[in-house]
Design a protein around this motif. Sequence first.
Motif, PDB file in Angstrom:
ATOM      1  N   PRO A 178      35.903  42.456  45.119  1.00 24.15           N
ATOM      2  CA  PRO A 178      36.798  42.013  45.757  1.00 24.15           C
ATOM      3  C   PRO A 178      38.477  42.588  46.174  1.00 24.15           C
ATOM      4  CG  PRO A 178      36.472  41.404  43.694  1.00 24.15           C
ATOM      5  CD  PRO A 178      35.629  42.311  44.475  1.00 24.15           C
ATOM      6  N   VAL A 179      39.015  41.482  47.173  1.00 26.73           N
ATOM      7  CA  VAL A 179      40.550  42.138  47.366  1.00 26.73           C
ATOM      8  C   VAL A 179      41.626  41.171  46.803  1.00 26.73           C
ATOM      9  CG1 VAL A 179      42.004  43.439  48.855  1.00 26.73           C
ATOM     10  CG2 VAL A 179      39.817  43.562  49.463  1.00 26.73           C
ATOM     11  N   ILE A 180      42.754  41.324  46.078  1.00 30.54           N
ATOM     12  CA  ILE A 180      43.561  40.082  46.119  1.00 30.54           C
ATOM     13  C   ILE A 180      44.871  41.134  46.410  1.00 30.54           C
ATOM     14  CG2 ILE A 180      44.678  39.125  43.535  1.00 30.54           C
ATOM     15  CD1 ILE A 180      41.537  39.144  44.283  1.00 30.54           C
TER      16      ILE A 180
ATOM     17  N   THR B 278      40.950  38.155  48.980  1.00 33.79           N
ATOM     18  CA  THR B 278      40.658  37.029  48.321  1.00 33.79           C
ATOM     19  C   THR B 278      40.869  35.787  47.862  1.00 33.79           C
ATOM     20  OG1 THR B 278      38.725  38.654  47.652  1.00 33.79           O
ATOM     21  CG2 THR B 278      38.233  36.531  47.097  1.00 33.79           C
ATOM     22  N   LYS B 279      42.459  36.384  47.339  1.00 29.87           N
ATOM     23  CA  LYS B 279      43.325  35.154  46.576  1.00 29.87           C
ATOM     24  C   LYS B 279      44.763  35.745  47.293  1.00 29.87           C
ATOM     25  CE  LYS B 279      44.198  31.932  42.579  1.00 29.87           C
ATOM     26  NZ  LYS B 279      43.359  31.581  41.626  1.00 29.87           N
ATOM     27  N   ILE B 280      45.986  35.058  46.577  1.00 30.15           N
ATOM     28  CA  ILE B 280      47.275  35.201  48.008  1.00 30.15           C
ATOM     29  C   ILE B 280      47.370  34.948  46.646  1.00 30.15           C
ATOM     30  CG2 ILE B 280      48.921  35.700  48.647  1.00 30.15           C
ATOM     31  CD1 ILE B 280      47.144  35.092  51.324  1.00 30.15           C
TER      32      ILE B 280
ATOM     33  N   ASP C 170      47.665  31.041  47.535  1.00 31.69           N
ATOM     34  CA  ASP C 170      46.556  30.397  46.781  1.00 31.69           C
ATOM     35  C   ASP C 170      47.525  29.428  45.335  1.00 31.69           C
ATOM     36  OD1 ASP C 170      44.614  30.409  48.261  1.00 31.69           O
ATOM     37  OD2 ASP C 170      44.689  32.807  47.878  1.00 31.69           O
ATOM     38  N   ASP C 171      48.224  30.941  45.066  1.00 31.04           N
ATOM     39  CA  ASP C 171      49.009  30.606  43.342  1.00 31.04           C
ATOM     40  C   ASP C 171      50.280  31.127  43.281  1.00 31.04           C
ATOM     41  OD1 ASP C 171      49.013  29.783  40.524  1.00 31.04           O
ATOM     42  OD2 ASP C 171      47.733  30.786  40.253  1.00 31.04           O
ATOM     43  N   ILE C 172      51.399  30.894  43.055  1.00 31.47           N
ATOM     44  CA  ILE C 172      52.624  31.799  41.779  1.00 31.47           C
ATOM     45  C   ILE C 172      52.513  32.828  41.041  1.00 31.47           C
ATOM     46  CG2 ILE C 172      55.299  31.617  41.411  1.00 31.47           C
ATOM     47  CD1 ILE C 172      54.689  30.313  44.607  1.00 31.47           C
ATOM     48  N   GLY C 173      52.661  33.506  41.519  1.00 30.21           N
ATOM     49  CA  GLY C 173      52.323  34.406  39.861  1.00 30.21           C
ATOM     50  C   GLY C 173      52.658  36.085  40.463  1.00 30.21           C
ATOM     51  N   GLY C 174      53.245  37.205  39.631  1.00 32.06           N
ATOM     52  CA  GLY C 174      53.437  38.510  40.183  1.00 32.06           C
ATOM     53  C   GLY C 174      51.613  39.611  39.792  1.00 32.06           C
ATOM     54  N   LEU C 175      52.110  40.462  39.799  1.00 33.19           N
ATOM     55  CA  LEU C 175      51.406  41.680  40.117  1.00 33.19           C
ATOM     56  C   LEU C 175      50.288  41.642  38.446  1.00 33.19           C
ATOM     57  CD1 LEU C 175      49.833  44.375  40.854  1.00 33.19           C
ATOM     58  CD2 LEU C 175      51.800  45.097  39.598  1.00 33.19           C
ATOM     59  N   TYR C 176      50.976  41.294  37.606  1.00 33.44           N
ATOM     60  CA  TYR C 176      50.218  41.265  36.292  1.00 33.44           C
ATOM     61  C   TYR C 176      49.127  39.356  36.214  1.00 33.44           C
ATOM     62  CZ  TYR C 176      50.672  44.325  32.316  1.00 33.44           C
ATOM     63  OH  TYR C 176      50.587  45.608  31.628  1.00 33.44           O
ATOM     64  N   ASP C 177      49.702  38.644  37.294  1.00 29.76           N
ATOM     65  CA  ASP C 177      49.365  38.012  37.349  1.00 29.76           C
ATOM     66  C   ASP C 177      48.032  38.305  38.487  1.00 29.76           C
ATOM     67  OD1 ASP C 177      50.204  35.613  35.708  1.00 29.76           O
ATOM     68  OD2 ASP C 177      51.745  36.118  37.488  1.00 29.76           O
TER      69      ASP C 177
ATOM     70  N   PHE D 207      43.691  37.953  37.705  1.00 34.59           N
ATOM     71  CA  PHE D 207      42.525  37.400  38.494  1.00 34.59           C
ATOM     72  C   PHE D 207      41.355  38.332  38.788  1.00 34.59           C
ATOM     73  CE2 PHE D 207      40.588  35.269  41.967  1.00 34.59           C
ATOM     74  CZ  PHE D 207      40.507  34.819  42.046  1.00 34.59           C
ATOM     75  N   ALA D 208      42.297  39.459  38.994  1.00 34.72           N
ATOM     76  CA  ALA D 208      40.934  40.489  39.651  1.00 34.72           C
ATOM     77  C   ALA D 208      40.169  40.922  38.380  1.00 34.72           C
ATOM     78  CB  ALA D 208      41.819  41.385  39.722  1.00 34.72           C
ATOM     79  N   ARG D 209      40.615  40.635  37.087  1.00 36.84           N
ATOM     80  CA  ARG D 209      39.581  41.010  36.566  1.00 36.84           C
ATOM     81  C   ARG D 209      38.551  39.956  36.546  1.00 36.84           C
ATOM     82  NH1 ARG D 209      38.667  39.346  30.996  1.00 36.84           N
ATOM     83  NH2 ARG D 209      40.594  37.609  31.176  1.00 36.84           N
ATOM     84  N   LYS D 210      38.915  38.850  35.799  1.00 30.10           N
ATOM     85  CA  LYS D 210      38.031  38.325  35.806  1.00 30.10           C
ATOM     86  C   LYS D 210      36.894  37.978  36.643  1.00 30.10           C
ATOM     87  CE  LYS D 210      41.366  34.845  32.868  1.00 30.10           C
ATOM     88  NZ  LYS D 210      42.259  33.727  33.263  1.00 30.10           N
ATOM     89  N   ILE D 211      38.033  37.527  38.455  1.00 30.38           N
ATOM     90  CA  ILE D 211      36.508  37.366  39.389  1.00 30.38           C
ATOM     91  C   ILE D 211      35.781  38.757  39.140  1.00 30.38           C
ATOM     92  CG2 ILE D 211      37.536  38.450  41.203  1.00 30.38           C
ATOM     93  CD1 ILE D 211      37.199  36.523  42.803  1.00 30.38           C
ATOM     94  N   ALA D 212      35.919  40.178  38.537  1.00 30.59           N
ATOM     95  CA  ALA D 212      35.059  41.031  38.552  1.00 30.59           C
ATOM     96  C   ALA D 212      34.060  41.088  37.548  1.00 30.59           C
ATOM     97  CB  ALA D 212      35.907  42.255  38.955  1.00 30.59           C
TER      98      ALA D 212
END
Length: 778
Positions: A582-584, A603-605, A710-717, A721-726
């Motif tokens: 996955p590439v976020i 994958t998600k922006i 896709d969503d409002i959020g910063g680098l930590y967000d 998300f990358a952690r969860k999808i992985a």
Amino acid sequence: MLRKNNLTYFITICWMLLLANLYALQQPISFSSHLNDFYYNPALLSADKDNGIAVQTSFSDNDDFNIYLRSSSSISFAYLNNDKKYFIGNGSRIFKNFYLGTGLEFKKHKKTIKKIGIIYRPFDVSSFGIVAQGVNWKPDLTTEIAIRPLFFIRKYSSYLNLFFQQPISYDYEKDKYQDDDFIIGGQVEPINGFQIEASYINDKDRTYQIGCKINFSQFGTAFISERTSDNHSEYNITEFSERKKRSIFSIGKHTAKITISGNISQEYEGFSIFGHKSITDFEIIEQIDKAIKDKSINKIFIEIKLFTCNYASLEEIRNKLLKFKEQGGEIICYFEQTGRGGYLLASTADTIIMPESGMLNITGFYAETPFYKRLLEKIGIKIDVFKIGKYKSADEHFTQEEFTEPAYEDYRKLFDSYYETYIEEIAEARKIIRGTDALKEAIDNGPFTAEEALKYNLIDKIGYKKDAEELYKSKSTVKVTKGTVNLKNVYFKNYHWVEAPKIMVINAIGTIITGKSQKNPFSIPFLGRKFFGSDTFSEMIEKGKKDRNVKAIVVRINSPGGSALASDLMWHKIYQLNKEKPVIISMNGVAASGGYYIASAGTKIFADKMTITGSIGVISMRPNFSGLYSKLGINKQVIRHGKNSGMFHTCENLTDDETAKFNKLTKDWYNLFTKRVSCGRNGLTQNEVDSLGQGKVYIAREAEKCGLIDDIGGLYDAIEFARKIAGLDDYYEITFCPEPKQLFKGLTDIIDSRSIFYIPDFGDMIFHSDIDEDILKD
């Protein structure tokens, strides 16, 4: 702590093991028990990283004391007073979960003893250790296997460690290796910060040890008793470590100090011969995150000095501060003078203090843009422009005396969005009566002295730094704050045995170009100082692709666009990698035009609230210097083959055929742009992308509504998300690419002629948004 039902089961097992002499541990060689364990296996220096000092003393012999200085990044040292021995050791990682350590032991009038240690950890619940030591090529060996029986309760698996150790010595008379008496033991932590240790040696004396250790965060002390059939001895190990451990109880509450100053960038700047210091926004966010995780910290004291930072990064820092407050933390802020950006952070504080002589420089938002049309006409330079997108305005600085109506409308809307968002956040944070209307009226009276800022409820107290410091030292609503900590120096012990899976963050910052990334010493108008190269990006992507420990990649973009070719090459790399990992995408200040082109493959922006994005369009500019040459008395004679051979030369006007070709190329690139976005954003057709395009720019909230992000959020967000999808749990590591440069690497970059100065190629189509984030910096 363990839940009640698990805790009862846990303690029962531990006491059964103790009573059976099967529990406990004396100096294991496959995992860390104390800071001095590197003396027994130097490979532990790299396998279980920690720095500190340990002192071992005997209760029966005042001369029996040992001192250990441990450093995981350099040489470690030990002095054993009773035997008058010295030991130095070092450890290193060979490959994933495999570590090697070497050491030398010196004693007067004795041969030097060499030690080589190896640790291999195939799983998080098992560890294997081997140590070879001796003075010749037939050393004594010690092998060990350790396990964690509570593997079925992953969160608490590190609370119980058992091991079996088998020494093997060389018998010179029989000329072969033979097994010595085995050792069995372990370590248990029934409650946080309290460990029981013991070991049993199957020798003729039936030696066993038992002891306990108490940890108070970075301080620990252990009491150990060793007994045989006819003798006994007791000793103590006291240690101070760099990393915080599970503590038996909290030693008061502390205030974390954070200073906001200098240039806050999105990537490590590396070495500078000018002594320029910078810090990344992620480093500040990480400091606040440490305060959130550290239960001993109940306050944050922020001192705001002069700094520069884009608003998207400020939003990320601000959101982390608000999260600290949501968990019951208190924030105190002090500044002597600051502007819009500094006050955006200060507004999160429960108490804001500034001195009577201070200044709060909030006057609204202001930007000015230069236009060079008349200057270029005077010196005889003409700019040929080919573009698709009525809102595309990068050329207008050279071809107009002011923005065209569509471009001005776009800019006006963008500025209005920034201003309204800023006002809303400040009014909400400061709980200003009458909300945004009252704050707008107040800002119309800025800048503010301390008295005026207090009048408009923009600060809470007038005072100096000492007065602010007294606030966080005073009694809080819960507990007394004992002192301050520097979050940069706060580290937590890693209780895991295997290396953490990684999430790689790739910084894509600057104007997009083909080839290698470059950095000019000075900024080029409309292009900036940093140039992000497609070859450099490709190398980073390949690095993340080949590293099996990298489970997901986050591409952080802060770019107004650039080369069309380079943008497509980067898009293709992300699109292909998405099939394997996955590439976020995390958009920072600006991810527009070519910056959005490469983002659309993710994958998600995610985009920060203040991110500027969109600008889907194509523009190419060709300077024509024929008029300048004429004014200077320079004549050029041209010989050509091919009717379009003069397209990329700058000494004469374009022919009709060359103009037609430029227009066709521009249309082809725009068609490819909208096609790529439609491919990446599955919910948008190419026609829908075209209607959203035409060079129009969007602030993040608008981009989310129309499906560009896709969503409002910063680098930590994005990382979360990358952690969860992985499929990762809370144990993972964040790595950055490019990595921070060391001193000598920075020097070679300065000497390297390729990075002295970069000039863009006029022969490339350009995806450029004309958005300069510097006008929105504080």
